[in-house]
Design an enzyme around this catalytic site. Structure first.
Site, PDB file in Angstrom:
ATOM      1  N   LYS A 120      56.572  35.943 -74.392  1.00  0.00           N
ATOM      2  CA  LYS A 120      56.649  34.776 -75.286  1.00  0.00           C
ATOM      3  C   LYS A 120      55.256  34.290 -75.693  1.00  0.00           C
ATOM      4  O   LYS A 120      54.977  34.081 -76.873  1.00  0.00           O
ATOM      5  CB  LYS A 120      57.432  33.627 -74.611  1.00  0.00           C
ATOM      6  CG  LYS A 120      58.862  34.004 -74.244  1.00  0.00           C
ATOM      7  CD  LYS A 120      59.609  32.854 -73.600  1.00  0.00           C
ATOM      8  CE  LYS A 120      59.051  32.406 -72.267  1.00  0.00           C
ATOM      9  NZ  LYS A 120      59.120  33.445 -71.195  1.00  0.00           N
ATOM     10  N   ARG A 145      64.605  24.980 -71.054  1.00  0.00           N
ATOM     11  CA  ARG A 145      64.884  25.964 -70.012  1.00  0.00           C
ATOM     12  C   ARG A 145      66.166  25.644 -69.251  1.00  0.00           C
ATOM     13  O   ARG A 145      66.518  26.393 -68.327  1.00  0.00           O
ATOM     14  CB  ARG A 145      63.732  25.956 -69.010  1.00  0.00           C
ATOM     15  CG  ARG A 145      62.739  27.103 -69.156  1.00  0.00           C
ATOM     16  CD  ARG A 145      61.725  26.900 -68.065  1.00  0.00           C
ATOM     17  NE  ARG A 145      60.948  28.016 -67.675  1.00  0.00           N
ATOM     18  CZ  ARG A 145      59.714  28.273 -68.127  1.00  0.00           C
ATOM     19  NH1 ARG A 145      59.199  27.567 -69.082  1.00  0.00           N
ATOM     20  NH2 ARG A 145      59.039  29.266 -67.615  1.00  0.00           N
ATOM     21  N   ARG A 152      49.080  39.948 -65.076  1.00  0.00           N
ATOM     22  CA  ARG A 152      48.652  39.067 -66.179  1.00  0.00           C
ATOM     23  C   ARG A 152      47.319  38.385 -65.860  1.00  0.00           C
ATOM     24  O   ARG A 152      47.073  37.964 -64.728  1.00  0.00           O
ATOM     25  CB  ARG A 152      49.727  38.005 -66.418  1.00  0.00           C
ATOM     26  CG  ARG A 152      49.283  36.933 -67.415  1.00  0.00           C
ATOM     27  CD  ARG A 152      50.426  36.179 -68.016  1.00  0.00           C
ATOM     28  NE  ARG A 152      51.237  35.451 -67.042  1.00  0.00           N
ATOM     29  CZ  ARG A 152      52.360  34.813 -67.348  1.00  0.00           C
ATOM     30  NH1 ARG A 152      52.816  34.817 -68.587  1.00  0.00           N
ATOM     31  NH2 ARG A 152      53.044  34.187 -66.408  1.00  0.00           N
ATOM     32  N   ARG A 157      46.960  33.358 -62.883  1.00  0.00           N
ATOM     33  CA  ARG A 157      47.735  32.138 -62.614  1.00  0.00           C
ATOM     34  C   ARG A 157      48.193  32.101 -61.168  1.00  0.00           C
ATOM     35  O   ARG A 157      48.582  33.129 -60.612  1.00  0.00           O
ATOM     36  CB  ARG A 157      48.957  32.091 -63.538  1.00  0.00           C
ATOM     37  CG  ARG A 157      48.674  31.411 -64.864  1.00  0.00           C
ATOM     38  CD  ARG A 157      49.787  31.561 -65.855  1.00  0.00           C
ATOM     39  NE  ARG A 157      51.108  31.164 -65.350  1.00  0.00           N
ATOM     40  CZ  ARG A 157      52.193  31.075 -66.102  1.00  0.00           C
ATOM     41  NH1 ARG A 157      52.118  31.345 -67.398  1.00  0.00           N
ATOM     42  NH2 ARG A 157      53.347  30.727 -65.587  1.00  0.00           N
ATOM     43  N   ARG A 161      60.662  32.289 -59.651  1.00  0.00           N
ATOM     44  CA  ARG A 161      60.805  32.023 -61.095  1.00  0.00           C
ATOM     45  C   ARG A 161      61.949  32.835 -61.684  1.00  0.00           C
ATOM     46  O   ARG A 161      62.675  32.349 -62.551  1.00  0.00           O
ATOM     47  CB  ARG A 161      59.480  32.305 -61.809  1.00  0.00           C
ATOM     48  CG  ARG A 161      58.443  31.227 -61.507  1.00  0.00           C
ATOM     49  CD  ARG A 161      57.035  31.711 -61.701  1.00  0.00           C
ATOM     50  NE  ARG A 161      56.743  32.037 -63.070  1.00  0.00           N
ATOM     51  CZ  ARG A 161      55.768  32.867 -63.450  1.00  0.00           C
ATOM     52  NH1 ARG A 161      55.013  33.454 -62.549  1.00  0.00           N
ATOM     53  NH2 ARG A 161      55.561  33.085 -64.720  1.00  0.00           N
TER      54      ARG A 161
HETATM   55  P1  ADP Z   1      55.705  34.946 -71.106  1.00  0.00           P
HETATM   56  O1  ADP Z   1      54.925  33.957 -71.940  1.00  0.00           O
HETATM   57  O2  ADP Z   1      57.040  35.276 -71.700  1.00  0.00           O
HETATM   58  O3  ADP Z   1      55.803  34.563 -69.668  1.00  0.00           O
HETATM   59  P2  ADP Z   1      53.384  36.682 -71.565  1.00  0.00           P
HETATM   60  O4  ADP Z   1      53.277  36.722 -73.051  1.00  0.00           O
HETATM   61  O5  ADP Z   1      52.389  35.866 -70.831  1.00  0.00           O
HETATM   62  O6  ADP Z   1      54.900  36.326 -71.121  1.00  0.00           O
HETATM   63  O7  ADP Z   1      53.322  38.207 -71.049  1.00  0.00           O
HETATM   64  C1  ADP Z   1      53.369  38.517 -69.658  1.00  0.00           C
HETATM   65  C2  ADP Z   1      52.428  39.693 -69.362  1.00  0.00           C
HETATM   66  O8  ADP Z   1      52.935  40.872 -69.977  1.00  0.00           O
HETATM   67  C3  ADP Z   1      51.014  39.501 -69.925  1.00  0.00           C
HETATM   68  O9  ADP Z   1      50.079  40.028 -69.007  1.00  0.00           O
HETATM   69  C4  ADP Z   1      51.027  40.279 -71.229  1.00  0.00           C
HETATM   70  O10 ADP Z   1      49.727  40.803 -71.512  1.00  0.00           O
HETATM   71  C5  ADP Z   1      52.014  41.394 -70.944  1.00  0.00           C
HETATM   72  N1  ADP Z   1      52.818  41.759 -72.126  1.00  0.00           N
HETATM   73  C6  ADP Z   1      53.286  40.937 -73.095  1.00  0.00           C
HETATM   74  N2  ADP Z   1      54.003  41.629 -74.013  1.00  0.00           N
HETATM   75  C7  ADP Z   1      53.985  42.934 -73.594  1.00  0.00           C
HETATM   76  C8  ADP Z   1      54.555  44.150 -74.120  1.00  0.00           C
HETATM   77  N3  ADP Z   1      55.271  44.144 -75.267  1.00  0.00           N
HETATM   78  N4  ADP Z   1      54.348  45.280 -73.429  1.00  0.00           N
HETATM   79  C9  ADP Z   1      53.615  45.280 -72.262  1.00  0.00           C
HETATM   80  N5  ADP Z   1      53.068  44.173 -71.727  1.00  0.00           N
HETATM   81  C10 ADP Z   1      53.239  43.014 -72.375  1.00  0.00           C
HETATM   82  P1  AMP Z   2      55.521  29.126 -68.072  1.00  0.00           P
HETATM   83  O1  AMP Z   2      54.088  28.931 -68.421  1.00  0.00           O
HETATM   84  O2  AMP Z   2      56.439  28.955 -69.238  1.00  0.00           O
HETATM   85  O3  AMP Z   2      55.762  30.429 -67.325  1.00  0.00           O
HETATM   86  O4  AMP Z   2      55.904  27.942 -67.059  1.00  0.00           O
HETATM   87  C1  AMP Z   2      55.229  27.805 -65.825  1.00  0.00           C
HETATM   88  C2  AMP Z   2      55.947  26.788 -64.935  1.00  0.00           C
HETATM   89  O5  AMP Z   2      55.944  25.498 -65.557  1.00  0.00           O
HETATM   90  C3  AMP Z   2      57.413  27.084 -64.630  1.00  0.00           C
HETATM   91  O6  AMP Z   2      57.578  27.988 -63.553  1.00  0.00           O
HETATM   92  C4  AMP Z   2      57.916  25.667 -64.290  1.00  0.00           C
HETATM   93  O7  AMP Z   2      57.497  25.280 -62.983  1.00  0.00           O
HETATM   94  C5  AMP Z   2      57.161  24.805 -65.285  1.00  0.00           C
HETATM   95  N1  AMP Z   2      57.889  24.654 -66.570  1.00  0.00           N
HETATM   96  C6  AMP Z   2      57.467  25.082 -67.792  1.00  0.00           C
HETATM   97  N2  AMP Z   2      58.359  24.758 -68.737  1.00  0.00           N
HETATM   98  C7  AMP Z   2      59.381  24.119 -68.112  1.00  0.00           C
HETATM   99  C8  AMP Z   2      60.619  23.570 -68.546  1.00  0.00           C
HETATM  100  N3  AMP Z   2      61.004  23.603 -69.839  1.00  0.00           N
HETATM  101  N4  AMP Z   2      61.415  22.995 -67.616  1.00  0.00           N
HETATM  102  C9  AMP Z   2      61.055  22.944 -66.310  1.00  0.00           C
HETATM  103  N5  AMP Z   2      59.919  23.463 -65.838  1.00  0.00           N
HETATM  104  C10 AMP Z   2      59.078  24.051 -66.721  1.00  0.00           C
END
Ligand code: ADP
Ligand code: AMP
Length: 216
Positions: A13, A88, A127, A160, A171
């Site tokens: 995302k 969420r 990541r 992170r 998660r």
């Molecule tokens: P989200 O925001 O949904 O938690 P991220 O965009 O942070 O996910 O992506 C999670 C990890 O996967 C990051 O390290 C990113 O670089 C990697 N990633 C994202 N999209 C892809 C893809 N299409 N193929 C492989 N790795 C990806």
């Molecule tokens: P994310 O960056 O989207 O992976 O979110 C990281 C963390 O933030 C999650 O594991 C939750 O602890 C908190 N969080 C983010 N968005 C929400 C949401 N919409 N509702 C509840 N917790 C959230």
């Protein structure tokens, strides 16, 4: 353009969001980013949510909804926005509907980035994020040119605190609360599913096509 990204943690995302906001010039509203900023600044919200983020549990709905409500009322969200990581839970989705209806600006598309669960542990534990500009990398799938250094701004990359195997496991379990939103938005004819198990640029090409059709 009032759009939202839905998908499991690690679906991609944030990665797609950075491309969308650059091309379509709408603010990126990520509750995860907002909570992490609040924690770094030690604000009252930050102190309250830290325990939830560290362990991988969801922040309570009431607080999360309040934070988003405040953010959406800011001027830059008047001409569109991209929600990432919110809603969420079903109560969050209902609260968002009410808020947007009140503002007369309903959501016009939900992009559901679908990936199989077995790819997520490797994506999340590899990541890396830039401390300065927030750009996302992956040690294997999207490595920076120089290890530990952001390609875009030269900032330092960090991991992170919730991208550890234990917190990732929690998660993924918490996603049971988010999964019903797929049907919620499908029933409202807002959902477009995108295959997220392809290279980042291929995923973005499809995302872009969907968004261009909204603009048209
Ligand atoms: P989200 O925001 O949904 O938690 P991220 O965009 O942070 O996910 O992506 C999670 C990890 O996967 C990051 O390290 C990113 O670089 C990697 N990633 C994202 N999209 C892809 C893809 N299409 N193929 C492989 N790795 C990806
Ligand atoms: P994310 O960056 O989207 O992976 O979110 C990281 C963390 O933030 C999650 O594991 C939750 O602890 C908190 N969080 C983010 N968005 C929400 C949401 N919409 N509702 C509840 N917790 C959230």
């Amino acid at each position: 353009m009032q759009i939202m990204l839905l998908g499991l943690p690690g679906a991609g995302k944030g990665t797609q969001a950075s491309r969308i906001v650059e091309e379509f010039h709408i603010p990126h509203i990520s509750t995860g980013d907002m909570f992490r900023a609040a924690i770094a600044q030690k604000t009252p919200v930050g102190l309250e949510v830290k325990q939830y983020l560290d362990s991988g549990r969801l922040v309570p709905d009431e607080l999360t909804i309040r934070v988003v409500q405040e953010r959406l009322s800011q001027g830059d969200a008047k001409n569109g926005f991209l929600l990432d990581g919110f809603p969420r839970t079903l109560p969050q989705a209902q609260a968002l509907d009410e808020l947007l209806n009140r503002l007369g600006r309903p959501l016009n598309r939900v992009l559901y980035i679908h990936v199989p669960e077995n790819v997520l542990m490797a994506r999340l534990t590899g990541r890396r994020i830039c401390r300065s500009c927030g750009a996302t990398y992956h040690v294997v799938f999207q490595p920076p040119k120089v290890e530990g250094v952001c390609d875009k701004c030269g900032g330092e990359l960090y991991q992170r605190s919730d991208d550890t195997p234990d917190a990732v496991k929690t998660r993924l379990e918490q996603y049971a609360q988010t999964a019903p939103l797929v049907d919620y938005y499908r029933d409202r004819k807002l959902l477009t599913q995108v295959d997220g198990e392809r290279p980042v640029e291929d995923v973005y090409e499809e995302v872009r096509r969907v968004l261009m059709s909204l603009e048209g």
